[in-house]
Scaffold this active site. Structure first.
Site, mmCIF file in Angstrom:
data_model
loop_
_atom_site.group_PDB
_atom_site.id
_atom_site.type_symbol
_atom_site.label_atom_id
_atom_site.label_comp_id
_atom_site.label_asym_id
_atom_site.label_seq_id
_atom_site.Cartn_x
_atom_site.Cartn_y
_atom_site.Cartn_z
ATOM 1 N N ASP A 18 -15.262 -3.564 -1.097
ATOM 2 C CA ASP A 18 -14.821 -3.263 0.264
ATOM 3 C C ASP A 18 -16.049 -2.922 1.087
ATOM 4 O O ASP A 18 -16.789 -2.001 0.730
ATOM 5 C CB ASP A 18 -13.846 -2.083 0.255
ATOM 6 C CG ASP A 18 -12.724 -2.276 -0.763
ATOM 7 O OD1 ASP A 18 -12.245 -3.410 -0.886
ATOM 8 O OD2 ASP A 18 -12.350 -1.298 -1.428
ATOM 9 N N ASP A 27 0.860 -1.190 0.000
ATOM 10 C CA ASP A 27 0.000 0.000 0.000
ATOM 11 C C ASP A 27 0.889 1.230 0.000
ATOM 12 O O ASP A 27 1.740 1.388 0.896
ATOM 13 C CB ASP A 27 -0.907 0.011 1.229
ATOM 14 C CG ASP A 27 -1.975 -1.074 1.165
ATOM 15 O OD1 ASP A 27 -2.009 -1.824 0.164
ATOM 16 O OD2 ASP A 27 -2.770 -1.173 2.121
#
Length: 244
Positions: free
Chosen positions: A129, A8
């Site tokens: 998500d 990330d």
């Protein structure tokens, strides 16, 4: 089953968030390219990269860095974060990224997802998500007003080949993968699903491996790898059924 080490990127650094909160960030490296090379040395078959700045900006911000990662490792890279137009999809895939992950546009612009799937086939992945079963978009800051399983069915109907399902409430918490919800979503969609959010250790991977017949294709490993709670080499062996 594939274990995808997560990289990330925020501000050019390799970070991990807790529950998707930008105010709960831990920086693990100033050099994401070196992190990618490390995971490759330890046996990674595929990398999962997220442009966190891009997710908020609505356009890729760290694309040059991601391209550098793809050039330095001899394994595929999938990228998510801020990919919301066909022009961006074309640019990213032409730059050497193997697969792209569409998140917010799956809710906002399903017609775009359909067009992308028609053009690129299984190089298009949708990231779903969810928090408490409800989809979140735009860097997880906004409710998408749709249930995760319903969105999964919609995406399968427009031609999506695979889905990444993240339980936001568990992401970065090391509290364990939500295997039950992941299996339910895979069954609802009828397409392969990659599990994400909360991976704690080998027991989670064993549980996912045992549930692979439900359609679970892989798992994304983040904080557990970075904190040393999980060995990538051991995780890969369990994911392949080589170690009970």
């Amino acid at each position: 089953m594939i274990v995808f080490p997560a990289i990330d990127i925020r501000g050019g650094k390799c970070v991990r968030l807790t529950e998707g909160r930008f105010d709960a960030e831990t920086v693990f490296s100033d050099n994401p390219v070196e992190v990618a090379k490390r995971w490759r040395r330890e046996g990674a078959e595929y990398l999962h990269v997220v442009d966190l700045d891009g997710a908020v900006a609505g356009r890729p911000v760290n694309l040059e860095l991601v391209i550098a990662i793809a050039k330095k490792v001899d394994i595929p890279v999938q990228l998510g974060g801020g990919i919301r137009t066909m022009d961006t999809i074309d640019t990213v895939l032409a730059a050497g990224i193997s697969r792209i992950i569409l998140g917010s546009v799956a809710v906002r612009q399903p017609a775009l997802v359909k067009e992308a799937c028609a053009r690129y086939g299984d190089r298009i992945v949708v990231g779903i998500d969810a928090r408490d079963g409800v989809v979140a978009v735009e860097g997880w800051g906004v409710s998408g007003q749709v249930g995760a399983e319903e969105l999964a069915r919609q995406m399968a109907a427009v031609g999506v080949a695979r889905i990444i399902y993240t339980d936001i409430s568990r992401d970065g918490t090391l509290t364990g993968i939500n295997v039950e919800a992941t299996c339910a979503l895979a069954c609802a969609a009828g397409v392969p699903v990659i599990a994400s959010g909360g991976l704690r250790g080998l027991d989670d991977i064993r549980a996912l491996w045992q549930a692979r017949t439900a359609g679970i294709e892989g798992v994304i490993a983040g904080k557990a790898l970075y904190t040393g709670a999980l060995s990538l080499r051991s995780a890969i062996r369990v994911a392949k059924g080589e170690e009970a």
